[in-house]
Design a protein around this motif. Structure first.
Motif: not given
Length: 112
Positions: A63-75, A100-112
Motif C-alpha cells: 500500500d503506497t497511499r494513505s487513502d483508506g484503501k488497501c492494495a492486493a493482487v489476484k491471479a 494452479g493449472a495454467g501457463q498463461n495466467v492473468p494477474v492484476y494489481l488493484f486497490t479497494s
C-alpha cells in the motif's frame, strides 16, 4: 444539449475514476518478472512454470497511499481466482504465493 453533455461527462469521469485503481492484466508466461503500479499500490511478482502444466506466481504487494484503501493482487487460474492478503495501511507490505493449472495466467494489481 449542454445538460446532457454535462451528465455524460460526469458519468465518464466517474467510471474512469473507478477503473484507474485496477492495473491491466499482466498475463505472465514462464520466467517473467512483473513490476506493477497503480495509484495507491505497488507490486512485484515472478512466474515459475512446471512440466505438469502448472504455474507458481509469487511476490509482494504494498500500500503506497494513505487513502483508506488497501492494495492486493489476484491471479485468474483456469481453476479459479486466487487473491493475496490486503496490504494496508500505507507502507504495509504482504508477500503472496499462488499455485494452479495454467501457463498463461492473468494477474492484476488493484486497490479497494
Amino acid at each position: 444539449m449542454n445538460r446532457r453533455m454535462t451528465v455524460l461527462a460526469g458519468a465518464a469521469a466517474a467510471v474512469g475514476s473507478m477503473l484507474i485503481f485496477v492495473g491491466p492484466a499482466q498475463a505472465g508466461t514462464c520466467g517473467d518478472v512483473v513490476n506493477a503500479n497503480v495509484p495507491g499500490g505497488q507490486a512485484s511478482w515472478s512466474h515459475t512454470c512446471y512440466s505438469d502444466g502448472t504455474m507458481r506466481i509469487s511476490g509482494w504487494v504494498k500500500d503506497t497511499r494513505s487513502d483508506g484503501k488497501c492494495a492486493a493482487v489476484k491471479a485468474e487460474y483456469q481453476s479459479g481466482t486466487q487473491q493475496s492478503g490486503r496490504a494496508c495501511p500505507e507502507g504495509n507490505r504482504k508477500d503472496f504465493s499462488f499455485y494452479g493449472a495454467g501457463q498463461n495466467v492473468p494477474v492484476y494489481l488493484f486497490t479497494s
